[in-house]
Design a protein around this motif. Structure first.
Motif, PDB file in Angstrom:
ATOM      1  N   GLN A  67     -13.581  -1.973  -9.687  1.00 32.09           N
ATOM      2  CA  GLN A  67     -13.146  -1.541  -8.357  1.00 32.09           C
ATOM      3  C   GLN A  67     -12.373  -2.649  -7.651  1.00 32.09           C
ATOM      4  N   HIS A  68     -12.771  -3.899  -7.873  1.00 31.89           N
ATOM      5  CA  HIS A  68     -12.019  -5.014  -7.296  1.00 31.89           C
ATOM      6  C   HIS A  68     -10.626  -5.084  -7.897  1.00 31.89           C
ATOM      7  N   ARG A  69     -10.538  -4.855  -9.186  1.00 34.49           N
ATOM      8  CA  ARG A  69      -9.234  -4.881  -9.853  1.00 34.49           C
ATOM      9  C   ARG A  69      -8.358  -3.710  -9.411  1.00 34.49           C
ATOM     10  N   ARG A  70      -8.990  -2.577  -9.175  1.00 33.48           N
ATOM     11  CA  ARG A  70      -8.241  -1.437  -8.647  1.00 33.48           C
ATOM     12  C   ARG A  70      -7.662  -1.789  -7.275  1.00 33.48           C
ATOM     13  N   MET A  71      -8.449  -2.476  -6.475  1.00 36.15           N
ATOM     14  CA  MET A  71      -8.009  -2.902  -5.152  1.00 36.15           C
ATOM     15  C   MET A  71      -6.819  -3.862  -5.242  1.00 36.15           C
ATOM     16  N   ILE A  72      -6.892  -4.831  -6.148  1.00 31.22           N
ATOM     17  CA  ILE A  72      -5.791  -5.784  -6.311  1.00 31.22           C
ATOM     18  C   ILE A  72      -4.544  -5.079  -6.822  1.00 31.22           C
ATOM     19  N   MET A  73      -4.735  -4.148  -7.781  1.00 29.33           N
ATOM     20  CA  MET A  73      -3.594  -3.390  -8.293  1.00 29.33           C
ATOM     21  C   MET A  73      -2.935  -2.589  -7.171  1.00 29.33           C
ATOM     22  N   SER A  74      -3.752  -1.977  -6.331  1.00 27.61           N
ATOM     23  CA  SER A  74      -3.234  -1.207  -5.205  1.00 27.61           C
ATOM     24  C   SER A  74      -2.459  -2.104  -4.242  1.00 27.61           C
ATOM     25  N   ALA A  75      -2.992  -3.297  -3.979  1.00 27.12           N
ATOM     26  CA  ALA A  75      -2.323  -4.233  -3.071  1.00 27.12           C
ATOM     27  C   ALA A  75      -0.984  -4.689  -3.628  1.00 27.12           C
ATOM     28  N   LEU A  76      -0.933  -4.938  -4.937  1.00 19.19           N
ATOM     29  CA  LEU A  76       0.323  -5.368  -5.570  1.00 19.19           C
ATOM     30  C   LEU A  76       1.367  -4.262  -5.509  1.00 19.19           C
ATOM     31  N   ILE A  77       0.939  -3.021  -5.780  1.00 16.94           N
ATOM     32  CA  ILE A  77       1.866  -1.893  -5.691  1.00 16.94           C
ATOM     33  C   ILE A  77       2.375  -1.741  -4.264  1.00 16.94           C
ATOM     34  N   ALA A  78       1.456  -1.881  -3.301  1.00 20.05           N
ATOM     35  CA  ALA A  78       1.837  -1.782  -1.890  1.00 20.05           C
ATOM     36  C   ALA A  78       2.856  -2.849  -1.520  1.00 20.05           C
TER      37      ALA A  78
END
Length: 210
Positions: A53-64
């Protein structure tokens, strides 16, 4: 009052705070210039907690962030203004900066893309992240390199991008597939981490059944 006058007036108000409270300048300079490095270090640490879930959050932030940067390039092609220290007189410029289009603020885009994403994933205590991003935006005005409207545009673009990225990374199964593929690749490269992760999952399972 015209928008340009409002922009300049707000800039003067914030930028003049550096003259009124010079003891705060070193802190503001650190926030404006170097906090991005701490953010990058924090992102790396969060990623290597190896929590999906932390990695999903980082991936989302990078895409954003990348989406907001693309939107920022489009916005900069529509509107142009140089840095306040170049266009106005008696600006309290506290850091060096090249003269270019300061619209929108890239620092604001960076911090709001990440911090707003962190807030979307972790609502409890998430306002700390929002406060941090706002502080960075204000600091860029304080040191004389951005107008308030540069910062406001960065907030709007990164907020839109963060919302889109959040929906994408939390609803599409392809994100899970990418993370699972990465985890398998990581375990092949660092096989010792697999044992550590398995032991941690075992311990968590025992704790759950207590």
């Amino acid at each position: 009052m015209e928008l340009l006058q409002i922009n300049h007036s707000l800039f003067r108000f914030i930028n003049d705070l550096g003259k009124q409270f010079p003891s705060l300048d070193p802190i503001i300079i650190f926030i404006a210039e170097y906090l991005a490095f701490i953010l990058a270090f924090g992102v790396i640490i969060i990623w290597f907690t190896r929590h999906r879930q932390h990695r999903r959050m980082i991936m989302s932030a990078l895409i954003a962030f990348f989406l907001a940067e693309i939107l920022g390039v489009i916005a900069s092609s529509v509107h142009f203004n140089n840095q306040p220290f170049y266009e106005l007189t008696n600006v309290n410029q506290l850091i060096t900066h090249e003269v270019d289009n300061s619209f929108p603020s890239d620092h604001t885009i960076l911090f709001f893309s990440f911090c707003l994403t962190f807030w979307l994933f972790q609502r409890k205590g998430g306002w700390m992240w929002i406060s941090l991003a706002i502080g960075v935006g204000i600091s860029r005005i304080w040191v004389g390199v951005h107008y308030p409207f540069d910062v406001a545009a960065g907030i709007i673009l990164s907020t839109f991008a963060a919302m889109i990225a959040f929906q994408f990374t939390t609803r599409l199964l392809v994100v899970d597939k990418v993370l699972i593929f990465y985890e398998k690749l990581e375990q092949r490269i660092f096989p010792n981490l697999k044992k550590k992760d398995s032991q941690q999952q075992h311990n968590n399972g025992k704790t759950t059944h207590v």
